[in-house]
Write an enzyme that holds these catalytic residues in place. Structure first.
Site, PDB file in Angstrom:
ATOM      1  N   GLU A  32       0.827  -1.207   0.000  1.00  0.00           N
ATOM      2  CA  GLU A  32       0.000   0.000   0.000  1.00  0.00           C
ATOM      3  C   GLU A  32       0.867   1.265   0.000  1.00  0.00           C
ATOM      4  OE1 GLU A  32      -3.007  -0.290  -0.648  1.00  0.00           O
ATOM      5  OE2 GLU A  32      -3.210  -2.442  -0.272  1.00  0.00           O
TER       6      GLU A  32
ATOM      7  N   ASP B 196      -1.860  -1.598  -9.049  1.00  0.00           N
ATOM      8  CA  ASP B 196      -1.892  -3.051  -8.879  1.00  0.00           C
ATOM      9  C   ASP B 196      -1.601  -3.761 -10.190  1.00  0.00           C
ATOM     10  OD1 ASP B 196      -2.501  -3.174  -6.122  1.00  0.00           O
ATOM     11  OD2 ASP B 196      -4.598  -2.724  -6.539  1.00  0.00           O
TER      12      ASP B 196
END
Length: 824
Positions: free
Chosen positions: A156, A166
């Site tokens: 993160e 991602d």
């Protein structure tokens, strides 16, 4: 250069650099100033802080290895809410606050939803807003699903700090490769696993191999990639950080440029490591030689305190122009009466060439406390302008009331030039105060924004727009994270009313709000006649609106109790032609119900033409996005030129992800240099606006592993039912200021057609229909995402919505040809 000035200049630039992403900065390879804040709604739990410390300590070592010895976490501040019990180890925060935290710990809006995620909606390489962990994630054993919490934090952090995306895609988990083989969407392709369908009906579960879909030639929709537990691949953290072998990011050597993931879409198929190593952090952090592991991070525990605010208002001679003094007093009174939270400590200072403390800090508990301050708003404008004297008096008003300037807020408003403002930069830095600045008119001192930037404050510009001052003050609300305390602006309009004419309008008041509801009218010549009617037919007339005792041409009506939900209607007329404004503010109906919120900002606070600026508006209820709203931005240049932009959440142009509640648009219509202001209006579209119950941007939930040749599944994700992923939202209005930004190097005429190219096509989709391929995409504009796009120039390959006959084996090359065609 004078040595003292060199130190001051370095300090100022250093602080300006830090505020680009909260307070975080790198010092000799170590991140400092990281803030992890716990939401006030989270119950006190003795296990929570140790879990946070353990996670960050793990993350620091993993980050050091993943960054090839470049960065680690040196110190972390953990901010606990004011509602928790006091402890000797809790220190007083300085400029740390919940709303500027890098990591928040808060419950999900729904019963289920403990997946960690980063609120990230910028372009490739842009920093995100915050990381969200839930208490349940921090206190529950999630090892098999997400891997160690420290690894999740690094995944993160890469989103938040370096703006990478991602490498998986839950909506498109498989794709057809150039080799005409079906591959799982991943990076790198060296990660091995098995593709299976797992079905459970009435307690009986069956796992079988995936079948191909006869139309798409891909696997059937329920097919899932199950990774092998034991891997040899070292990459990548942005795919599956939970695999033991994964300790690095994908590089240009092992990056999978074919995968249909957000990283490839947003970053022009660059690897995550390529983006990371070109970040500002890595430009100043060469690898640490001879160091196998970084020192463990240190932690500071801070406890939030009640809000301390001092208004520092200009009453110099130039404030007599264009009714500026009156407009300032109208906005300041609204702020004191309707915006500042109860239990806050509030003071007032006025200044011209000298400064005067009108009120030392007063604790706001009732309407009589507001009146003690509003009674001292300035009635006359005269003298010169000394901003430093005003700030020094503001500090004195705070310290003389036994409060620390550190962490206190000052709202500084001025319209004047001041050549001596730099002389107090160092004192401002030492004070620890947060300074919000409001520049009124085109002559306000150019250094004002520096005060905001170096202290983490907000910055606003107000000029021709009559409501701009009220909008600015309305935006300066609580930073505690307790949304129920915040005042929300439902309406902010100005009308040019002719004598004898009626102005009619409506204000929808939704069921998430209704407490402390105020309707405020201001005028320029004579008080108008007002008729206001609630949804049940009850009428309020002019006599119900209380006139301001200071004769500042305003009147307000506070709705008793909780205001009725539904559409309120109003009619305004008068015997004189004049400009009239209406402002409506309210607060949440209940502490247990999240209100609908709108926030807005620009992608940058300063722009050097022809840099691209993006307008962002987030519409949400709690942490859930609101979709289908009508969102409009009003941008006003320094000399009054206004631009209206409709913002879109369509996943094209400046918008990163479709239907995530982030409405965006490129801004290119520059009209000269100087300050620009941003205001955003959000309206629900009847029967179209809805609340999305699905969080798209979240950590990958691992369904299971292949261990010793056997598939071992994890418990299924506790998720909402597919048929209930959206809920209808009632009619609502929100108005919010997005602050100000400054532009340099821009031509005054606003003609930029040859400077900015069309946006690239990022959402091209192909569907087989028989022997045909159906291609669809969102057309870009002629100037980025504005105007008519150049799609027709690709007509020889794929006219929009037409069918192209092609052999299926040539699909990949056709798609690439079309993408290249759309990039000119």
């Amino acid at each position: 250069m004078v040595p003292g000035l060199q130190v001051l200049l370095f300090l100022t630039l250093h602080l300006l650099q830090n505020t680009e992403s909260s307070m975080v900065h790198l010092n000799s390879n170590g991140y400092e100033g990281v803030v992890i804040a716990i939401n006030p709604s989270v119950p006190e739990d003795e296990r929570l802080i140790p879990s946070i410390k353990e996670m960050v300590t793990q993350a620091s070592t993993y980050l050091f290895e993943a960054s090839q010895g470049r960065v680690y976490f040196r110190n972390i501040s953990i901010l606990v809410p004011m509602t928790w019990k006091s402890k000797p180890e809790y220190l007083m925060p300085k400029r740390e606050s919940y709303d500027k935290a890098d990591v928040i710990v808060a419950d999900p809006h729904l019963q289920h939803g403990d997946d960690p995620y980063t609120l990230q909606y910028g372009q490739c390489g842009d920093r995100g807003q915050y990381i969200h962990f839930t208490p349940n994630f921090l206190l529950t054993d999630n090892l098999r699903i997400y891997g160690p919490r420290g690894r999740v934090f690094v995944h993160e952090w890469a989103h938040l700090r370096w703006g990478v995306f991602d490498e998986y895609n839950v909506d498109q988990p498989f794709y057809m490769s150039r080799k005409n083989t079906i591959e799982a969407t991943r990076c790198s392709t060296r990660i091995t696993g098995t593709n299976v369908v797992h079905n459970c009906e009435r307690g009986n579960c069956v796992t079988r191999a995936c079948r191909r879909d006869s139309k798409t030639r891909l696997y059937e929709p329920k097919c899932t990639f199950i990774p092998d537990k034991i891997q040899t691949a070292g990459a990548s953290i942005m795919f599956m950080q939970n695999l033991n072998s994964v300790v690095e990011f994908c590089t240009e050597k092992n990056h999978n440029a074919e995968a249909p993931n957000l990283q490839n879409k947003m970053c022009n198929r660059r690897s995550t490591w390529d983006v990371i190593k070109t970040s500002a952090d890595f430009q100043n952090a060469p690898p640490m030689r001879g160091t196998e592991a970084p020192p463990p991070p240190t932690f500071s525990l801070l406890k939030s305190r009640r809000r301390v605010v001092c208004l520092v208002l200009d009453k110099s001679g130039s404030m007599d122009k264009e009714d500026r003094l009156i407009r300032m007093n109208q906005a300041a009174e609204l702020y004191l009466t309707q915006i500042v939270e109860k239990e806050s400590m509030v003071g007032l200072v006025t200044f011209d060439s000298a400064a005067h403390i009108q009120n030392y800090l007063i604790k706001i508990t009732s309407s009589s406390d507001y009146q003690k301050i509003t009674a001292n708003l300035p009635q006359q404008a005269s003298g010169g302008t000394s901003i430093c004297h005003g700030l020094q008096a503001g500090f004195q008003a705070i310290t003389s009331s036994d409060q620390s300037t550190s962490g206190s807020e000052i709202v500084l408003l001025t319209d004047g030039e001041d050549n001596g403002i730099r002389s107090c930069f160092e004192a401002v830095s030492r004070s620890g105060a947060i300074i919000h600045t409001i520049a009124l008119g085109p002559s306000a001192a150019r250094e004002l924004e520096t005060l905001s930037d170096m202290t983490g404050g907000l910055r606003f510009y107000a000029n021709k727009d009559l409501n701009s001052l009220i909008d600015a003050f309305s935006r300066i609300s609580s930073t505690s994270g307790s949304v129920s305390q915040q005042a929300l602006q439902l309406e902010s309009k100005a009308f040019d009313v002719r004598a004898g004419a009626w102005i009619n309008g409506t204000v929808p008041l939704d069921s998430t709000v209704g407490n402390d509801t105020f309707f405020v009218i201001t005028w320029m010549v004579k008080k108008p006649e007002i008729i206001l009617q609630d949804p049940k037919g009850k009428k309020y007339t002019t006599s119900d609106f209380q006139d301001d005792k200071l004769n500042i041409r305003s009147a307000r009506l506070q709705i008793p109790g909780t205001a009725e939900t539904g559409t309120w209607t109003y009619s305004i007329t008068g015997t004189k032609s004049q400009l009239i404004t209406m402002t409506v503010t309210t607060r949440a109906r209940s502490p247990t119900m999240e209100p609908l919120l709108a926030t807005a900002h620009m992608s940058q606070s300063t722009a050097q033409y022809p840099s691209r600026m993006i307008v962002y508006a987030r519409v949400s209820q709690g942490f859930l996005p609101v979709l289908g709203a009508n969102v409009t931005a009003l941008i006003e240049a320094e000399h009054g030129h206004q631009v209206t932009l409709e913002l879109w959440d369509n996943g094209a142009g400046a918008d990163t992800v479709k239907n995530d509640g982030i409405y965006t648009r490129y801004f290119t219509d520059y009209h000269g240099n100087g300050r620009y202001s941003l205001k955003v209006r959000v309206q629900a579209q009847r029967n179209k606006t809805r609340l999305s119950l699905r969080q798209k941007n979240k950590s990958l939930y691992i369904p299971g592993y292949v261990e010793n040749g056997k598939i071992v599944l994890n418990p299924p994700r506790p998720d909402v039912q597919e048929e209930a992923i959206e809920a209808t939202v009632e009619d609502f209005n929100r108005v919010t200021s997005g602050g100000s930004f400054t532009v340099s190097g821009a031509p005054p005429d606003g003609d930029h057609a040859r400077v900015f190219p069309p946006s690239k096509v990022t959402d091209l989709e192909a569907e087989f229909i028989g022997d045909y391929i159906h291609l669809t995409w969102t057309a870009p504009g002629k100037v980025l995402d504005n105007g008519r796009g150049p799609v027709s120039e690709c007509s020889h390959i794929a006219p929009s919505l037409n069918l192209i006959k092609s052999h299926r084996g040539h699909l990949w090359s056709l798609l690439n040809m079309n993408i290249m065609c759309s990039l000119f």
